[in-house]
Design a protein around this motif. Structure first.
Motif, PDB file in Angstrom:
ATOM      1  N   ASP A 104      47.239  57.082  -3.450  1.00 51.56           N
ATOM      2  CA  ASP A 104      48.122  56.624  -2.254  1.00 51.56           C
ATOM      3  C   ASP A 104      48.845  57.890  -1.932  1.00 51.56           C
ATOM      4  OD1 ASP A 104      48.828  53.373  -2.270  1.00 51.56           O
ATOM      5  OD2 ASP A 104      48.540  54.027  -4.495  1.00 51.56           O
ATOM      6  N   LEU A 105      49.035  58.789  -3.045  1.00 46.71           N
ATOM      7  CA  LEU A 105      49.619  60.091  -2.522  1.00 46.71           C
ATOM      8  C   LEU A 105      48.686  61.458  -3.027  1.00 46.71           C
ATOM      9  CD1 LEU A 105      52.318  58.159  -3.297  1.00 46.71           C
ATOM     10  CD2 LEU A 105      53.345  60.082  -2.295  1.00 46.71           C
ATOM     11  N   ILE A 106      48.721  62.458  -2.723  1.00 49.12           N
ATOM     12  CA  ILE A 106      48.093  63.744  -3.265  1.00 49.12           C
ATOM     13  C   ILE A 106      49.116  64.862  -3.221  1.00 49.12           C
ATOM     14  CG2 ILE A 106      45.822  62.920  -3.024  1.00 49.12           C
ATOM     15  CD1 ILE A 106      45.541  64.869  -0.693  1.00 49.12           C
ATOM     16  N   GLU A 107      48.837  65.746  -3.971  1.00 51.62           N
ATOM     17  CA  GLU A 107      49.520  66.935  -3.904  1.00 51.62           C
ATOM     18  C   GLU A 107      48.494  68.031  -3.337  1.00 51.62           C
ATOM     19  OE1 GLU A 107      51.342  70.779  -6.637  1.00 51.62           O
ATOM     20  OE2 GLU A 107      50.876  68.795  -7.755  1.00 51.62           O
ATOM     21  N   TYR A 108      48.752  68.935  -2.390  1.00 54.20           N
ATOM     22  CA  TYR A 108      47.832  69.631  -1.646  1.00 54.20           C
ATOM     23  C   TYR A 108      48.192  71.076  -1.387  1.00 54.20           C
ATOM     24  CZ  TYR A 108      49.794  68.239   2.632  1.00 54.20           C
ATOM     25  OH  TYR A 108      50.713  67.811   3.845  1.00 54.20           O
ATOM     26  N   GLY A 109      47.394  72.042  -1.005  1.00 52.15           N
ATOM     27  CA  GLY A 109      47.841  73.311  -0.694  1.00 52.15           C
ATOM     28  C   GLY A 109      48.173  73.295   0.722  1.00 52.15           C
ATOM     29  N   ASN A 110      49.365  74.015   1.143  1.00 53.84           N
ATOM     30  CA  ASN A 110      50.025  73.897   2.290  1.00 53.84           C
ATOM     31  C   ASN A 110      49.141  74.442   3.274  1.00 53.84           C
ATOM     32  OD1 ASN A 110      50.116  76.996   2.180  1.00 53.84           O
ATOM     33  ND2 ASN A 110      52.533  76.477   2.010  1.00 53.84           N
ATOM     34  N   THR A 111      47.872  75.072   3.237  1.00 55.41           N
ATOM     35  CA  THR A 111      46.946  76.008   4.065  1.00 55.41           C
ATOM     36  C   THR A 111      45.906  74.731   4.451  1.00 55.41           C
ATOM     37  OG1 THR A 111      45.614  76.821   2.435  1.00 55.41           O
ATOM     38  CG2 THR A 111      47.235  78.190   3.556  1.00 55.41           C
ATOM     39  N   ASP A 112      46.019  73.628   3.700  1.00 53.60           N
ATOM     40  CA  ASP A 112      44.982  72.666   3.970  1.00 53.60           C
ATOM     41  C   ASP A 112      45.653  71.276   4.984  1.00 53.60           C
ATOM     42  OD1 ASP A 112      43.109  73.603   2.203  1.00 53.60           O
ATOM     43  OD2 ASP A 112      44.104  72.651   0.424  1.00 53.60           O
ATOM     44  N   THR A 113      46.792  71.481   5.466  1.00 55.73           N
ATOM     45  CA  THR A 113      47.464  70.513   6.176  1.00 55.73           C
ATOM     46  C   THR A 113      46.520  70.017   7.434  1.00 55.73           C
ATOM     47  OG1 THR A 113      49.666  71.206   5.346  1.00 55.73           O
ATOM     48  CG2 THR A 113      49.568  69.633   7.139  1.00 55.73           C
ATOM     49  N   ALA A 114      46.257  71.180   8.209  1.00 56.14           N
ATOM     50  CA  ALA A 114      45.369  70.800   9.489  1.00 56.14           C
ATOM     51  C   ALA A 114      44.330  70.210   9.205  1.00 56.14           C
ATOM     52  CB  ALA A 114      45.614  71.923  10.303  1.00 56.14           C
ATOM     53  N   GLY A 115      43.472  70.753   8.233  1.00 52.21           N
ATOM     54  CA  GLY A 115      42.243  70.120   7.799  1.00 52.21           C
ATOM     55  C   GLY A 115      42.272  68.715   7.586  1.00 52.21           C
ATOM     56  N   TYR A 116      43.089  68.353   6.760  1.00 50.14           N
ATOM     57  CA  TYR A 116      43.209  67.172   6.186  1.00 50.14           C
ATOM     58  C   TYR A 116      43.696  66.071   7.442  1.00 50.14           C
ATOM     59  CZ  TYR A 116      42.856  68.870   1.412  1.00 50.14           C
ATOM     60  OH  TYR A 116      42.247  69.239   0.178  1.00 50.14           O
ATOM     61  N   VAL A 117      44.535  66.501   8.243  1.00 50.47           N
ATOM     62  CA  VAL A 117      45.054  65.609   9.319  1.00 50.47           C
ATOM     63  C   VAL A 117      43.561  65.522  10.077  1.00 50.47           C
ATOM     64  CG1 VAL A 117      46.386  65.761  11.309  1.00 50.47           C
ATOM     65  CG2 VAL A 117      47.334  66.397   9.312  1.00 50.47           C
ATOM     66  N   LYS A 118      43.006  66.556  10.434  1.00 47.84           N
ATOM     67  CA  LYS A 118      41.794  66.418  11.357  1.00 47.84           C
ATOM     68  C   LYS A 118      40.840  65.347  10.764  1.00 47.84           C
ATOM     69  CE  LYS A 118      38.118  68.991  13.595  1.00 47.84           C
ATOM     70  NZ  LYS A 118      36.719  68.324  13.095  1.00 47.84           N
ATOM     71  N   ASP A 119      40.715  65.382   9.111  1.00 48.90           N
ATOM     72  CA  ASP A 119      39.657  64.626   8.720  1.00 48.90           C
ATOM     73  C   ASP A 119      40.189  63.071   8.422  1.00 48.90           C
ATOM     74  OD1 ASP A 119      37.998  66.782   8.392  1.00 48.90           O
ATOM     75  OD2 ASP A 119      38.802  67.316   6.409  1.00 48.90           O
ATOM     76  N   GLY A 120      41.420  62.824   9.146  1.00 49.99           N
ATOM     77  CA  GLY A 120      41.924  61.370   9.071  1.00 49.99           C
ATOM     78  C   GLY A 120      42.423  61.022   7.551  1.00 49.99           C
ATOM     79  N   GLY A 121      42.829  62.037   6.699  1.00 51.22           N
ATOM     80  CA  GLY A 121      43.148  61.823   5.507  1.00 51.22           C
ATOM     81  C   GLY A 121      44.623  61.478   5.130  1.00 51.22           C
ATOM     82  N   LEU A 122      45.549  62.132   5.863  1.00 49.57           N
ATOM     83  CA  LEU A 122      46.906  62.135   5.665  1.00 49.57           C
ATOM     84  C   LEU A 122      47.644  61.243   6.792  1.00 49.57           C
ATOM     85  CD1 LEU A 122      47.614  65.946   5.104  1.00 49.57           C
ATOM     86  CD2 LEU A 122      47.462  63.825   3.483  1.00 49.57           C
ATOM     87  N   ALA A 123      48.581  60.600   6.171  1.00 53.05           N
ATOM     88  CA  ALA A 123      49.451  59.854   7.126  1.00 53.05           C
ATOM     89  C   ALA A 123      50.620  60.389   7.851  1.00 53.05           C
ATOM     90  CB  ALA A 123      50.126  58.521   6.337  1.00 53.05           C
ATOM     91  N   ASP A 124      51.103  60.222   9.136  1.00 58.76           N
ATOM     92  CA  ASP A 124      51.968  60.662   9.918  1.00 58.76           C
ATOM     93  C   ASP A 124      53.383  60.031   9.420  1.00 58.76           C
ATOM     94  OD1 ASP A 124      53.975  61.400  11.973  1.00 58.76           O
ATOM     95  OD2 ASP A 124      52.564  61.069  13.432  1.00 58.76           O
ATOM     96  N   VAL A 125      54.327  60.755   8.866  1.00 54.06           N
ATOM     97  CA  VAL A 125      55.697  60.574   8.346  1.00 54.06           C
ATOM     98  C   VAL A 125      56.664  60.941   8.917  1.00 54.06           C
ATOM     99  CG1 VAL A 125      54.509  59.999   5.936  1.00 54.06           C
ATOM    100  CG2 VAL A 125      55.546  62.298   6.316  1.00 54.06           C
ATOM    101  N   SER A 126      56.399  61.215  10.236  1.00 51.45           N
ATOM    102  CA  SER A 126      57.370  62.111  11.058  1.00 51.45           C
ATOM    103  C   SER A 126      58.906  61.221  10.999  1.00 51.45           C
ATOM    104  CB  SER A 126      57.076  62.333  12.439  1.00 51.45           C
ATOM    105  OG  SER A 126      55.956  63.040  12.398  1.00 51.45           O
TER     106      SER A 126
END
Length: 434
Positions: free
Chosen positions: A101-123
């Protein structure tokens, strides 16, 4: 972060559930969640650290607090060895049914993971969260893509200048206050004490070189029209590249030994007494304290071009995000807040030395631990981040910038040619992600 903000850690035991990742995962056909269960088991992947037990205690306390407020839930935390992180995240993105349900990830990976459709928008949830209002702007930037928020910052890491107080006293010199003074001081020390690197530098130390580029007004890339274009070959960037690469040579850090060195190697050289100065992170403190220079060093912000200025540092660190595939979105967001909130970050600093991402919590930490002060000052002077593009993962893993530095210090190419080649490769990566 990738692991740019700290020294990565190999394996420790599996515990309750967790991870991180640097490689980009392939885009999946359907990562959308099916429902939003309000009870059940939440699975979390977190980074495994060197000496993981203190982290486990902090995480367990956050999970216990979450459990008290959410009856009928269970949390499983798994600590994933850094070496296997890429494969695990790829598998999670490709098979949502087995994903956490959740992952810890490196902050330079954010854009890549968003493009890959992996992370939820929690704005919306982040914007309504009381703790979030005190988040450091650069840390917030590391979870932001195209104005939307995809997680919460867990900690931030920056680099500053470690220097040997005994060597400086012996030579009657003071800590450098400008970039030119830093370079001349490094060469003076090596001239007076040829057994030492004046300043340990590495051709593969991308995040140690970036402050030189930024301090001279250069950028890695420029954003415009929804995409990025390399700026590493601009005149200002070239000034920074020239300044950094001038530190390689027989008058400071011989290219034959230093061209292949990365950040860990430069910190190790300092900690073992082989260098009078090094660019190291707040996360390097424990390693230096464990070295032969304990009690004989100090830390100041890395100087910028102007006297008494601070060079912009790369703001590394890690985030925690909710996967888009989670069937427990509401619970997962609440757990994300518990794991990254002010109370947990204060405890994580005490346990692991990770700098909090909240300005007020970080200020309190600096009062408790004086060694933090120059790093807090560095952040306060204005840290910077890498381009928020999924291409950055490719640029980083392809070693485009280290190759550029190494071509220059080896004499194979001059600054103009090497930076032009690097810019072409960066532009190809930016174009590849669209």
């Amino acid at each position: 972060m990738k692991l740019s903000a700290r020294i990565a850690a190999p394996a420790a035991a599996l515990v309750l559930a967790g991870l991180t990742a640097t490689a980009c995962a392939p885009r999946t056909s359907d990562t959308g969640a099916k429902g939003d269960e309000k009870t059940g088991t939440l699975r979390v992947w977190l980074f495994q650290e060197v000496g993981n037990k203190p982290k486990e205690k902090v995480v367990d306390a956050a999970v216990a607090d979450f459990g008290k407020a959410h009856k009928g839930t269970k949390v499983e935390i798994e600590y994933i060895p850094v070496e296997t992180r890429a494969q695990r995240v790829k598998a999670a993105f490709n098979d949502p049914r087995s994903a956490p349900d959740l992952i810890e990830y490196g902050n330079t990976d954010t854009a890549g993971y968003v493009k890959d459709g992996g992370l939820a928008d929690v704005s919306a949830e982040f914007g309504a969260w009381a703790d979030a209002k005190d988040t450091d702007p650069t840390a917030k930037q590391s979870v932001t893509v195209d104005g939307r928020i995809y997680g919460a910052p867990l900690f931030v890491g920056v680099r500053a200048l470690y220097y040997r107080t005994d060597i400086f006293a012996d030579l009657g010199i003071a800590a450098p206050k400008s970039q030119a003074e830093l370079i001349s001081t490094a060469k003076k020390i090596h001239r007076e004490k040829p057994g030492l690197y004046g300043l340990a530098v590495g051709g593969a130390y991308t995040y140690g070189a970036m402050p030189f580029i930024w301090a001279n007004g250069g950028e890695l890339a420029d954003a415009g029209g929804g995409s990025y274009r390399a700026a590493i070959n601009s005149e200002k960037a070239r000034k920074g590249i020239a300044a950094y690469t001038s530190l390689f040579g027989d008058d400071n850090c011989p290219a034959a030994k230093c061209a292949a060195m990365g950040g860990n190697a430069t910190v190790t050289a300092f900690a073992s007494g082989k260098a009078a100065m090094a660019i190291g992170g707040d996360f390097s403190h424990a390693a230096v304290e464990a070295g032969t220079v304990k009690g004989r060093y100090a830390v100041v912000p890395l100087p910028g071009v102007a006297a008494n200025s601070v060079a912009p540092a790369f703001a590394g660190g890690n985030n925690i995000g909710v996967l888009k595939s989670s069937g427990h979105r509401t619970l997962a967001v609440d757990l994300m807040k518990s794991l990254t909130g002010k109370r947990t970050q204060a405890k994580m600093f005490d346990a692991m030395g990770f700098l909090p991402t909240y300005t007020d919590v970080r200020a309190a930490a600096a009062k408790r631990e004086p060694f933090v002060e120059p790093f807090v000052r560095t952040l306060g002077a204005g840290a910077k981040f890498v381009p928020a593009s999924p291409a950055w993962g490719q640029i980083d893993t392809s070693l485009i910038l280290p190759t550029m530095f190494q071509e220059i210090v080896s004499g194979r190419k001059n600054v103009a040619d090497a930076s032009d080649d690097a810019a072409k490769k960066m532009d190809a990566a930016f174009a590849d992600v669209g």
